[in-house]
Design a protein around this motif. Sequence first.
Motif, PDB file in Angstrom:
ATOM      1  N   ASP A 175       5.576   9.695   4.897  1.00 19.92           N
ATOM      2  CA  ASP A 175       5.227  10.097   5.621  1.00 19.92           C
ATOM      3  C   ASP A 175       2.913   9.823   5.529  1.00 19.92           C
ATOM      4  OD1 ASP A 175       7.007  10.368   6.895  1.00 19.92           O
ATOM      5  OD2 ASP A 175       6.578  12.420   7.470  1.00 19.92           O
ATOM      6  N   LYS A 204       3.029  -1.045   4.147  1.00 19.29           N
ATOM      7  CA  LYS A 204       4.593  -1.278   4.362  1.00 19.29           C
ATOM      8  C   LYS A 204       4.498  -1.293   5.994  1.00 19.29           C
ATOM      9  CE  LYS A 204       9.488  -1.498   2.787  1.00 19.29           C
ATOM     10  NZ  LYS A 204      10.583  -0.905   2.610  1.00 19.29           N
ATOM     11  N   ALA A 205       3.338  -1.840   6.872  1.00 21.64           N
ATOM     12  CA  ALA A 205       3.837  -1.947   7.452  1.00 21.64           C
ATOM     13  C   ALA A 205       3.380  -3.727   8.325  1.00 21.64           C
ATOM     14  CB  ALA A 205       2.508  -1.804   8.562  1.00 21.64           C
ATOM     15  N   ARG A 220       2.860   5.777   4.755  1.00 20.97           N
ATOM     16  CA  ARG A 220       3.118   4.991   6.446  1.00 20.97           C
ATOM     17  C   ARG A 220       2.168   5.262   7.124  1.00 20.97           C
ATOM     18  NH1 ARG A 220       8.552   6.597   5.440  1.00 20.97           N
ATOM     19  NH2 ARG A 220       8.568   8.583   6.429  1.00 20.97           N
ATOM     20  N   ALA A 227       6.385   2.653   0.837  1.00 20.00           N
ATOM     21  CA  ALA A 227       6.036   3.897   1.866  1.00 20.00           C
ATOM     22  C   ALA A 227       7.120   4.729   2.414  1.00 20.00           C
ATOM     23  CB  ALA A 227       5.273   3.697   3.024  1.00 20.00           C
TER      24      ALA A 227
END
Length: 268
Positions: A84, A92-93, A87, A81
């Motif tokens: 912005d 990638k969280a 994300r 990511a």
Amino acid sequence: MQACASEDVGLADPQAMVQADAAWSAMLRLGPAEGRLPLGQAVIYVATAPKSNAVYHGMNQATAVARANPTLMPPLHMMNAPTDYQRSVGRKAGYLYDHDFERAFSGQQRLPDELRELRLYEPSTQGYEAKTLAPRVAHWRALRGEIQPQAQEDEGCPVDQRMEQKAEDRALLKAVPQVSEGVMINPSKLVQSSSSVIPAINLPRAPTAPRRPCARRTAPRARRRRPPRALRQPGPKPPGAKPPSRRRHKLLDPHNSSQTWVDVRPDA
């Protein structure tokens, strides 16, 4: 022989590939006269090594799965990511870094949901695979799918506290005033640092060398412009100047067999 060491011997004896590559290098360096001995040594080693084609079947199965499922996407936490927007959509969280956990293994799912229980490599019962690789594979497969406990440092500082300390150091580095050029500062070694692992010490300011005066001219020199070619006038010749040299040119007349020599001035 290298193909046989990889396809037929495989991981049942990983030294077979080393022996084959060493024999190849020895043959190139020694030539056929002396290189036949390392070649024979490698042939005997590969021929008598335990055999396993588990790697061969595993690669074929992996290729077939990739061709049959070309549109399967990995989990969002495995996707990079860099922007912005990426994300914000969840890429990638929740990603878990394996080296922050015990045995450098987090247990987080890496494959797509449709291939969660996929097994591509099955160790054989021969040689190195049966003694070493089979217990390893069984150990990691038992831990897969379960989040492992986080690793602890020698000082007893957990990983999350270390990450918080790094964030504090970065914020402290932004608050540090400007320093002299060429001074490298470690934020964990500043006097204001609160790290319990690295003691706070004073950093001496590097001495600044005096600046040398600029050697450039204060005012630019006026550029001399030459007059146009049509306005140029030949200047007076200085006394004692030599006359221009004369060069002799031979003129050939194709209709006359006689040859004529003339003097030509360079400025003519």
